[in-house]
Design an enzyme around this catalytic site. Structure first.
Site, PDB file in Angstrom:
ATOM      1  N   GLU A  15     -22.354  -0.256  10.182  1.00 16.27           N
ATOM      2  CA  GLU A  15     -21.993  -0.019   8.774  1.00 16.27           C
ATOM      3  C   GLU A  15     -23.253   0.287   7.981  1.00 16.27           C
ATOM      4  OE1 GLU A  15     -19.222  -2.668   6.545  1.00 16.27           O
ATOM      5  OE2 GLU A  15     -20.914  -2.895   5.162  1.00 16.27           O
ATOM      6  N   ALA A 125      -4.769  -3.981  -0.805  1.00 12.45           N
ATOM      7  CA  ALA A 125      -5.035  -3.000   0.257  1.00 12.45           C
ATOM      8  C   ALA A 125      -3.726  -2.518   0.882  1.00 12.45           C
ATOM      9  CB  ALA A 125      -5.944  -3.620   1.319  1.00 12.45           C
ATOM     10  N   TYR A 145     -10.242 -11.368   7.843  1.00 20.45           N
ATOM     11  CA  TYR A 145     -11.151 -12.441   7.456  1.00 20.45           C
ATOM     12  C   TYR A 145     -11.025 -13.646   8.395  1.00 20.45           C
ATOM     13  CZ  TYR A 145     -11.621  -9.494   3.412  1.00 20.45           C
ATOM     14  OH  TYR A 145     -11.882  -8.405   2.600  1.00 20.45           O
TER      15      TYR A 145
HETATM   16  P1  FAD Z   1      -6.636  -7.411   0.239  1.00 19.87           P
HETATM   17  O1  FAD Z   1      -6.232  -7.135   1.641  1.00 19.87           O
HETATM   18  O2  FAD Z   1      -5.824  -6.843  -0.847  1.00 19.87           O
HETATM   19  O3  FAD Z   1      -6.702  -9.008   0.105  1.00 19.87           O
HETATM   20  C1  FAD Z   1      -7.201  -9.660  -1.063  1.00 19.87           C
HETATM   21  C2  FAD Z   1      -6.452 -10.972  -1.239  1.00 19.87           C
HETATM   22  O4  FAD Z   1      -5.070 -10.708  -1.545  1.00 19.87           O
HETATM   23  C3  FAD Z   1      -6.419 -11.866   0.003  1.00 19.87           C
HETATM   24  O5  FAD Z   1      -6.502 -13.192  -0.417  1.00 19.87           O
HETATM   25  C4  FAD Z   1      -5.084 -11.571   0.667  1.00 19.87           C
HETATM   26  O6  FAD Z   1      -4.562 -12.687   1.373  1.00 19.87           O
HETATM   27  C5  FAD Z   1      -4.206 -11.235  -0.536  1.00 19.87           C
HETATM   28  N1  FAD Z   1      -3.223 -10.164  -0.257  1.00 19.87           N
HETATM   29  C6  FAD Z   1      -3.341  -9.114   0.581  1.00 19.87           C
HETATM   30  N2  FAD Z   1      -2.249  -8.318   0.508  1.00 19.87           N
HETATM   31  C7  FAD Z   1      -1.424  -8.861  -0.396  1.00 19.87           C
HETATM   32  C8  FAD Z   1      -0.158  -8.513  -0.919  1.00 19.87           C
HETATM   33  N3  FAD Z   1       0.478  -7.415  -0.515  1.00 19.87           N
HETATM   34  N4  FAD Z   1       0.382  -9.320  -1.877  1.00 19.87           N
HETATM   35  C9  FAD Z   1      -0.243 -10.429  -2.313  1.00 19.87           C
HETATM   36  N5  FAD Z   1      -1.450 -10.826  -1.842  1.00 19.87           N
HETATM   37  C10 FAD Z   1      -2.044 -10.057  -0.902  1.00 19.87           C
HETATM   38  N6  FAD Z   1     -15.958  -3.924  -0.780  1.00 19.87           N
HETATM   39  C11 FAD Z   1     -16.393  -2.827  -1.437  1.00 19.87           C
HETATM   40  O7  FAD Z   1     -16.404  -2.809  -2.680  1.00 19.87           O
HETATM   41  N7  FAD Z   1     -16.809  -1.706  -0.770  1.00 19.87           N
HETATM   42  C12 FAD Z   1     -16.816  -1.648   0.594  1.00 19.87           C
HETATM   43  O8  FAD Z   1     -17.199  -0.639   1.169  1.00 19.87           O
HETATM   44  C13 FAD Z   1     -16.376  -2.805   1.323  1.00 19.87           C
HETATM   45  N8  FAD Z   1     -16.343  -2.807   2.674  1.00 19.87           N
HETATM   46  C14 FAD Z   1     -15.827  -3.896   3.346  1.00 19.87           C
HETATM   47  C15 FAD Z   1     -15.740  -3.855   4.760  1.00 19.87           C
HETATM   48  C16 FAD Z   1     -15.209  -4.932   5.459  1.00 19.87           C
HETATM   49  C17 FAD Z   1     -15.110  -4.861   6.963  1.00 19.87           C
HETATM   50  C18 FAD Z   1     -14.778  -6.107   4.757  1.00 19.87           C
HETATM   51  C19 FAD Z   1     -14.215  -7.284   5.512  1.00 19.87           C
HETATM   52  C20 FAD Z   1     -14.876  -6.163   3.362  1.00 19.87           C
HETATM   53  C21 FAD Z   1     -15.395  -5.055   2.647  1.00 19.87           C
HETATM   54  N9  FAD Z   1     -15.492  -5.067   1.249  1.00 19.87           N
HETATM   55  C22 FAD Z   1     -15.943  -3.954   0.574  1.00 19.87           C
HETATM   56  C23 FAD Z   1     -15.142  -6.284   0.491  1.00 19.87           C
HETATM   57  C24 FAD Z   1     -13.676  -6.287   0.040  1.00 19.87           C
HETATM   58  O9  FAD Z   1     -13.466  -5.256  -0.890  1.00 19.87           O
HETATM   59  C25 FAD Z   1     -13.378  -7.664  -0.586  1.00 19.87           C
HETATM   60  O10 FAD Z   1     -13.383  -8.652   0.415  1.00 19.87           O
HETATM   61  C26 FAD Z   1     -12.129  -7.750  -1.439  1.00 19.87           C
HETATM   62  O11 FAD Z   1     -12.148  -9.000  -2.147  1.00 19.87           O
HETATM   63  C27 FAD Z   1     -10.815  -7.728  -0.676  1.00 19.87           C
HETATM   64  O12 FAD Z   1     -10.506  -6.499  -0.177  1.00 19.87           O
HETATM   65  P2  FAD Z   1      -9.289  -6.398   0.887  1.00 19.87           P
HETATM   66  O13 FAD Z   1      -9.040  -4.985   1.151  1.00 19.87           O
HETATM   67  O14 FAD Z   1      -9.541  -7.282   2.027  1.00 19.87           O
HETATM   68  O15 FAD Z   1      -8.121  -7.009  -0.045  1.00 19.87           O
END
Ligand code: FAD
Length: 284
Positions: A15, A125, A145
């Site tokens: 990355e 997401a 996570y």
């Molecule tokens: P989600 O999957 O939406 O999850 C966030 C929270 O909501 C979790 O607690 C989950 O349990 C809950 N949730 C999920 N789906 C739902 C739903 N449908 N309804 C209700 N609750 C739900 N950040 C950046 O800004 N730029 C990057 O390039 C970046 N790269 C990353 C790469 C990796 C491999 C990882 C692990 C993280 C990265 N992040 C990045 C950080 C990430 O944006 C944060 O961790 C953010 O807080 C959550 O993103 P997510 O897509 O996991 O969120």
């Protein structure tokens, strides 16, 4: 999805982050050229939280894909985006021939009010994945996570949303960084029980300075096992020794993952080719 990497027992991907300023591109290209000599299976490029620097992500992903001939994955967050914003980025990706995205919600950007965050168009997401699956032909991956997302009410609920990401079209997961492999093994077992069938790639971040551990843990919410805390305490005043010990810790983590049949590794390499080479060379 990424040629044949999942037909093999192990793979390595990296990355990187795009340059913050325009005059830093040349240096970033040099970093990427060095990384390319390590033959990664793919290189992913991070995305600014609010999407403000999306063009830089696309430009770097294009360089990886087209100039270096390595599969590129563009990260994409939706927290501050409209559907048009997302389509504009996916069109840019299509134009440059980048077919893989890591679909993320993102964290609340500093300049976003609580009210704006509450009313965001793509709440999670899962919504972005569903939208991308419906409107594009991109290969979609998502985050997971091993110690649960800091906002998740429980590991079970976090894994249930992970399953939803898979059902919406995610073909692969990349994990948040972790320092204790036991956490990852427990997590994968629970994910498999919850019928997660797509590959889960382990995210490994080498800790090369004692200061880094504080910022990393705050940002990612990952816990620090005693062995790593001891290393940081022992070498707090000795940067070179700290760097060597941190790299060795990451190598041991990867070797153990491989031994336990979880050899698909994504290195959070922080644009450090020398450090990444030291790790890769120790693994052959
Ligand atoms: P989600 O999957 O939406 O999850 C966030 C929270 O909501 C979790 O607690 C989950 O349990 C809950 N949730 C999920 N789906 C739902 C739903 N449908 N309804 C209700 N609750 C739900 N950040 C950046 O800004 N730029 C990057 O390039 C970046 N790269 C990353 C790469 C990796 C491999 C990882 C692990 C993280 C990265 N992040 C990045 C950080 C990430 O944006 C944060 O961790 C953010 O807080 C959550 O993103 P997510 O897509 O996991 O969120």
């Amino acid at each position: 999805m990424f040629k044949d990497m999942f037909n093999r027992d192990s793979s390595l991907s990296f990355e990187v982050f795009p340059p913050k300023k325009d005059d830093e591109f040349e240096n970033c290209y040099k970093v990427l050229s060095s990384l390319s000599t390590l033959n990664p299976d793919f290189i992913s490029v991070t995305y600014g939280a609010g999407g403000s620097r999306s063009k830089k992500t696309v430009e770097i992903a294009s360089y990886i894909q087209n100039d270096l001939g390595i599969d590129a994955m563009a990260h994409m967050t939706c927290v501050g985006s409209t559907a048009d914003d997302i389509l504009s980025v996916t069109n840019d990706l299509k134009t440059v021939g980048v077919n893989h995205v890591l679909a993320l919600r993102g964290d609340k950007p500093r300049d976003m009010s609580d009210e704006q965050f509450e009313k965001r168009i793509f709440p999670h997401a899962t919504d972005l994945i569903q939208f991308l699956n419906k409107n594009t032909t991109l290969d979609i991956s998502a985050s997971c996570y091993p110690e649960k997302h800091p906002e998740a009410i429980s590991m079970d609920s976090d894994i249930a949303f992970m399953k939803m990401k898979q059902d919406m079209g995610a073909k692969m997961f990349i994990s948040q960084l972790f320092f204790d492999n036991a956490d990852f093994y427990r997590f994968v077992e629970r994910a498999e029980k919850a019928e997660i069938t797509v590959p889960i790639v382990a995210g490994i971040m080498p800790i090369t300075s004692a200061k880094q551990i504080g910022s990393t843990v705050t940002l990612a919410g990952s816990s620090v096992p005693k062995a790593l805390a001891d290393i940081c305490a022992k070498y707090a005043e000795s940067p070179e020794d700290m760097r060597a010990a941190g790299i060795e810790y990451a190598i041991k983590q990867i070797q153990d993952l491989r031994k336990c049949g979880m050899g698909h590794i994504h290195i959070y390499c922080m644009n450090k080719p020398k450090m990444t080479a030291e790790i890769c060379n120790a693994l052959v």
